[in-house]
Structures are given as structure tokens and as C-alpha cells.
Design a protein around this motif. Structure first.
Motif, PDB file in Angstrom:
ATOM      1  N   ASN A  30      23.897  -1.394  22.298  1.00  0.00           N
ATOM      2  CA  ASN A  30      23.978  -0.292  23.247  1.00  0.00           C
ATOM      3  C   ASN A  30      22.613   0.346  23.475  1.00  0.00           C
ATOM      4  N   ALA A  31      21.823   0.480  22.397  1.00  0.00           N
ATOM      5  CA  ALA A  31      20.481   1.046  22.542  1.00  0.00           C
ATOM      6  C   ALA A  31      19.617   0.167  23.438  1.00  0.00           C
ATOM      7  N   ALA A  32      19.785  -1.151  23.315  1.00  0.00           N
ATOM      8  CA  ALA A  32      19.013  -2.064  24.174  1.00  0.00           C
ATOM      9  C   ALA A  32      19.419  -1.905  25.633  1.00  0.00           C
ATOM     10  N   ARG A  33      20.723  -1.726  25.891  1.00  0.00           N
ATOM     11  CA  ARG A  33      21.171  -1.536  27.278  1.00  0.00           C
ATOM     12  C   ARG A  33      20.752  -0.157  27.806  1.00  0.00           C
ATOM     13  N   HIS A  34      20.704   0.825  26.935  1.00  0.00           N
ATOM     14  CA  HIS A  34      20.149   2.128  27.331  1.00  0.00           C
ATOM     15  C   HIS A  34      18.681   1.970  27.720  1.00  0.00           C
ATOM     16  N   ALA A  35      17.951   1.191  26.949  1.00  0.00           N
ATOM     17  CA  ALA A  35      16.531   0.965  27.250  1.00  0.00           C
ATOM     18  C   ALA A  35      16.366   0.310  28.615  1.00  0.00           C
ATOM     19  N   ASP A  36      17.217  -0.661  28.925  1.00  0.00           N
ATOM     20  CA  ASP A  36      17.168  -1.304  30.236  1.00  0.00           C
ATOM     21  C   ASP A  36      17.403  -0.278  31.347  1.00  0.00           C
ATOM     22  N   ALA A  37      18.354   0.629  31.120  1.00  0.00           N
ATOM     23  CA  ALA A  37      18.651   1.653  32.124  1.00  0.00           C
ATOM     24  C   ALA A  37      17.468   2.594  32.316  1.00  0.00           C
ATOM     25  N   VAL A  38      16.796   2.956  31.228  1.00  0.00           N
ATOM     26  CA  VAL A  38      15.623   3.825  31.322  1.00  0.00           C
ATOM     27  C   VAL A  38      14.545   3.166  32.176  1.00  0.00           C
ATOM     28  N   ARG A  39      14.292   1.902  31.935  1.00  0.00           N
ATOM     29  CA  ARG A  39      13.257   1.204  32.707  1.00  0.00           C
ATOM     30  C   ARG A  39      13.665   1.072  34.177  1.00  0.00           C
ATOM     31  N   ALA A  40      14.936   0.798  34.425  1.00  0.00           N
ATOM     32  CA  ALA A  40      15.397   0.642  35.806  1.00  0.00           C
ATOM     33  C   ALA A  40      15.369   1.958  36.568  1.00  0.00           C
ATOM     34  N   ALA A  41      15.590   3.063  35.876  1.00  0.00           N
ATOM     35  CA  ALA A  41      15.683   4.362  36.547  1.00  0.00           C
ATOM     36  C   ALA A  41      14.350   4.851  37.091  1.00  0.00           C
ATOM     37  N   ALA A  42      13.257   4.558  36.392  1.00  0.00           N
ATOM     38  CA  ALA A  42      11.933   5.062  36.776  1.00  0.00           C
ATOM     39  C   ALA A  42      11.997   6.570  37.039  1.00  0.00           C
ATOM     40  N   ALA A  43      12.568   7.303  36.076  1.00  0.00           N
ATOM     41  CA  ALA A  43      12.763   8.743  36.210  1.00  0.00           C
ATOM     42  C   ALA A  43      12.140   9.469  35.026  1.00  0.00           C
ATOM     43  N   ARG A  44      11.904  10.754  35.193  1.00  0.00           N
ATOM     44  CA  ARG A  44      11.363  11.567  34.096  1.00  0.00           C
ATOM     45  C   ARG A  44      12.441  11.845  33.056  1.00  0.00           C
ATOM     46  N   ALA A  61      30.236   6.125  12.360  1.00  0.00           N
ATOM     47  CA  ALA A  61      29.326   6.837  11.454  1.00  0.00           C
ATOM     48  C   ALA A  61      28.300   7.628  12.254  1.00  0.00           C
ATOM     49  N   PRO A  62      27.984   8.842  11.829  1.00  0.00           N
ATOM     50  CA  PRO A  62      26.961   9.635  12.539  1.00  0.00           C
ATOM     51  C   PRO A  62      25.621   8.913  12.575  1.00  0.00           C
ATOM     52  N   LEU A  63      24.931   9.060  13.695  1.00  0.00           N
ATOM     53  CA  LEU A  63      23.607   8.455  13.847  1.00  0.00           C
ATOM     54  C   LEU A  63      22.534   9.455  13.433  1.00  0.00           C
ATOM     55  N   GLU A  64      21.663   9.023  12.541  1.00  0.00           N
ATOM     56  CA  GLU A  64      20.502   9.823  12.181  1.00  0.00           C
ATOM     57  C   GLU A  64      19.400   9.568  13.216  1.00  0.00           C
ATOM     58  N   PRO A  65      18.591  10.560  13.512  1.00  0.00           N
ATOM     59  CA  PRO A  65      17.524  10.351  14.498  1.00  0.00           C
ATOM     60  C   PRO A  65      16.560   9.216  14.152  1.00  0.00           C
ATOM     61  N   ASP A  66      16.389   8.926  12.863  1.00  0.00           N
ATOM     62  CA  ASP A  66      15.463   7.859  12.473  1.00  0.00           C
ATOM     63  C   ASP A  66      16.142   6.500  12.285  1.00  0.00           C
ATOM     64  N   ASP A  67      17.365   6.353  12.803  1.00  0.00           N
ATOM     65  CA  ASP A  67      18.081   5.079  12.678  1.00  0.00           C
ATOM     66  C   ASP A  67      17.268   3.971  13.354  1.00  0.00           C
ATOM     67  N   PRO A  68      16.943   2.890  12.629  1.00  0.00           N
ATOM     68  CA  PRO A  68      16.104   1.833  13.207  1.00  0.00           C
ATOM     69  C   PRO A  68      16.749   1.120  14.390  1.00  0.00           C
ATOM     70  N   ARG A  69      18.069   1.219  14.523  1.00  0.00           N
ATOM     71  CA  ARG A  69      18.742   0.557  15.643  1.00  0.00           C
ATOM     72  C   ARG A  69      18.415   1.210  16.983  1.00  0.00           C
ATOM     73  N   LEU A  70      17.859   2.393  16.943  1.00  0.00           N
ATOM     74  CA  LEU A  70      17.480   3.094  18.177  1.00  0.00           C
ATOM     75  C   LEU A  70      16.102   2.673  18.682  1.00  0.00           C
ATOM     76  N   ALA A  71      15.457   1.754  17.976  1.00  0.00           N
ATOM     77  CA  ALA A  71      14.086   1.356  18.335  1.00  0.00           C
ATOM     78  C   ALA A  71      13.932   0.904  19.784  1.00  0.00           C
ATOM     79  N   PRO A  72      14.862   0.100  20.340  1.00  0.00           N
ATOM     80  CA  PRO A  72      14.666  -0.309  21.745  1.00  0.00           C
ATOM     81  C   PRO A  72      14.601   0.883  22.710  1.00  0.00           C
ATOM     82  N   LEU A  73      15.447   1.871  22.475  1.00  0.00           N
ATOM     83  CA  LEU A  73      15.457   3.045  23.355  1.00  0.00           C
ATOM     84  C   LEU A  73      14.202   3.880  23.146  1.00  0.00           C
ATOM     85  N   ARG A  74      13.786   4.061  21.916  1.00  0.00           N
ATOM     86  CA  ARG A  74      12.542   4.792  21.651  1.00  0.00           C
ATOM     87  C   ARG A  74      11.366   4.104  22.341  1.00  0.00           C
ATOM     88  N   GLY A  75      11.337   2.784  22.252  1.00  0.00           N
ATOM     89  CA  GLY A  75      10.240   2.047  22.873  1.00  0.00           C
ATOM     90  C   GLY A  75      10.206   2.193  24.377  1.00  0.00           C
TER      91      GLY A  75
END
Length: 238
Positions: A30-44, A61-75
């Protein structure tokens, strides 16, 4: 006595609503698909639906902000200088909004008004939240918050220029986000931005409404997405 008048000029804010394909409990995918959406949006700013990173799974399970699975979206946010507002269960546990930007990930808001089975699994947040982005004050909300008049009132009282919400409604209730957005905008003279789940989300929602959009302070829709998962719609607040 001399009177000094100060005029505040804000830069137009390009903002997108995204309704990515979400698979239950698949945070990394899901984080990878979120990342794709961020790139496609070209928005602030890109706004995502309620619990978009896990699907509407109240036992996730609750997500911690430093969860490594969020790396694609952070990138993706670092590459594009984007603020992504993604839905997720967060420690508490709460239904939360994670703010992801070039600086990292943080819990920006916790849903205050719970519905259905949510109180059996989650705790309500205690206070509204507003983020400052390029001179704009962006108030945050999640689903049932938008149907609770005191929530919008308290958020706007913090100086919010826009009311940003991640929501989930079934296809049978597709008119609900539009009705709520129009009411909030017309009552408070604020922009309303709603990201609405599309497709199957888990938690018994086999067909979600989609129809994410942006409404002007007059309560008129400026841009709308369709009902399909994977759509991104982008507009500009002025």
C-alpha cells in the motif's frame, strides 16, 4: 496614531485527493501504491482516505512513524517535496493521519468521533489539529468527524483555511461525503478536501464510494474523482 494594515498574500496551493488500490494489512504494498499516487499527483499536498495504509481493518497493528515499510512513501515525498496525509491505525490505538514529508513521518491527527465497531478497538482523539503549509492553515479530519458539526467548528476556530478529510463510505452512501463537504464549506467559508476510499477496503466494505474531491468555500465542487480505485484528482486552492 498611524494605522498599519498588513496584507497577507498566500501562494496558491496545489492539492490532490488520491484513492489508491488498497489491500488489507499489506502496508508495504500500500505504501508503494501511495508513493505512485504522490508522483502522479505532482501536488504540494496529497490527501489519502481513512486507514488507507492498512485497509479498514480495525484489528490491524498500529503503525509507528519509523516503520520501515513506509520507506517507499517517504522516498516519494522527499523526491517531490510533497506532504502526504495518509490514513493508518496509530499507537493508542487511534485511527490516525500520518503526515509524511521530506523531513520524515509523524502522527498529525487522531480521529475524535468514532462510529460503528470503532470504539471497541480504538480510542478517540482529544483535540483538533491544523497544519501550516506555505501560508495555508490546513485542518484535519477523518470520516465521522466531518458529520459532527462541532468538529468542523473547532477546527476552523484554530484558523483553518481548508478542512482536509480522509473518509470511507460504501457505494450505497456515495452522496454522504458530498453532502458533508458542501455543508462544512458553506457554514464556515472554508475549502473542503475529501479523499474517499474506492474499491474494496476490508472491514466489510466490499465496494467503497470513491468520488474524492475539492469543494470551494461557497460549497461548490471544483474537481471530483470517479468511483474507481487508482484515481487521483488535483486542484488548486487560491
Amino acid at each position: 496614531m498611524e494605522t498599519i494594515i498588513v496584507y497577507v498574500v498566500r501562494t496558491p496551493l496545489r492539492i490532490a485527493v488520491a484513492q489508491p488500490l488498497t489491500r488489507s494489512h499489506d502496508v508495504e504494498g500500500n505504501a508503494a501504491r501511495h508513493a505512485d499516487a504522490v508522483r502522479a499527483a505532482a501536488a504540494r499536498v496529497v490527501v489519502f482516505p481513512e486507514m488507507s495504509l492498512t485497509g479498514y481493518e480495525l484489528t490491524a497493528a498500529p503503525l509507528e512513524p519509523d516503520d520501515p515499510r513506509l520507506a517507499p512513501l517517504r522516498g516519494a515525498c522527499a523526491e517531490t517535496c510533497t506532504l502526504a496525509l495518509a490514513g493508518a491505525p496509530v499507537p493508542g490505538p487511534h485511527i490516525g493521519v500520518l503526515a509524511v514529508d521530506p523531513e520524515g513521518v509523524r502522527v498529525a491527527y487522531r480521529k475524535m468521533f468514532l462510529g460503528g465497531a470503532e470504539p471497541r478497538h480504538m480510542r478517540p482523539g482529544r483535540e483538533p489539529a491544523v497544519l501550516d503549509v506555505d501560508g495555508w492553515r490546513l485542518g484535519l479530519a477523518v470520516c465521522k468527524d466531518t458529520g459532527t458539526p462541532e468538529h468542523a467548528a473547532a477546527t476552523v476556530a484554530l484558523g483553518a483555511d481548508a478542512y482536509l478529510a480522509g473518509v470511507l463510505e460504501s457505494a450505497d452512501d456515495a452522496a454522504v461525503p458530498d453532502e458533508r463537504a458542501r455543508r462544512v464549506a458553506a457554514t464556515h467559508g472554508a475549502w473542503v478536501v475529501t479523499a474517499s476510499f474506492a474499491g474494496s477496503t476490508g472491514g466489510g466494505y466490499t465496494r467503497a464510494a470513491g468520488g474524492s474531491g475539492i469543494w470551494s468555500p461557497a460549497g461548490e465542487p471544483v474537481i471530483r474523482a470517479g468511483a474507481d480505485a487508482g484515481e487521483v484528482a488535483t486542484g488548486t486552492l487560491r
